[in-house]
Design an enzyme around this catalytic site. Sequence first.
Site, PDB file in Angstrom:
ATOM      1  CB  ILE A 128      75.176   0.113  44.672  1.00  0.00           C
ATOM      2  CG1 ILE A 128      73.940   0.480  43.844  1.00  0.00           C
ATOM      3  CG2 ILE A 128      74.882  -1.065  45.599  1.00  0.00           C
ATOM      4  CD1 ILE A 128      73.548  -0.579  42.820  1.00  0.00           C
ATOM      5  CD  GLU A 129      78.599   4.868  49.572  1.00  0.00           C
ATOM      6  OE1 GLU A 129      78.482   4.677  50.805  1.00  0.00           O
ATOM      7  OE2 GLU A 129      78.866   5.982  49.077  1.00  0.00           O
TER       8      GLU A 129
ATOM      9  CD  GLU B  42      78.341   9.193  37.614  1.00  0.00           C
ATOM     10  OE1 GLU B  42      78.216   8.349  38.541  1.00  0.00           O
ATOM     11  OE2 GLU B  42      78.897  10.289  37.765  1.00  0.00           O
TER      12      GLU B  42
ATOM     13  CB  CYS C  35      84.752   9.446  39.633  1.00  0.00           C
ATOM     14  SG  CYS C  35      84.443   7.787  39.003  1.00  0.00           S
TER      15      CYS C  35
END
Length: 130
Positions: A43-44, A55, A90
Amino acid sequence: MNEKELYDIAARMRKMAYCPYSHFSVGAAVLTESGKIFTGCNIENASYPAGICAERTAISKAVSEGERHISMIAIAGGPEEAEGIYTPPCGICRQVMAEFGGPSLQIIMKKGGELVRYSLAELLPESFSL
Ligand code: THU
């Protein structure tokens, strides 16, 4: 729930991604030790650092529902509207996985058309904890 089933759920979650800035959609599915499944997508945000990975969305949903012990997580990602590509988690997500999964957490991804499985100990050796 086997690895393929969990991966397929993660892959389906890619369509929920909100990624107008990177156009890279990611889905995740978490299996808790009690057998429950929680899903997430990235969700940017226009303020880029405010965005969250798939995640951590899924893990946050599990923890906020009282599930603090995660045994497996599947991750599927790739350019929006395209086939998935290998999408390892990441560093921040690996650290969050260490908090709620620990070194034996299994991480399922697709690499070259095949499912691959790693333990968190392999992806985050010598991890920090208090
Ligand atoms: N992203 C994830 O959701 N999970 C990963 O494992 C890698 C990156 C997201 C963050 C951002 O929205 C987009 O993918 C591009 O970095």
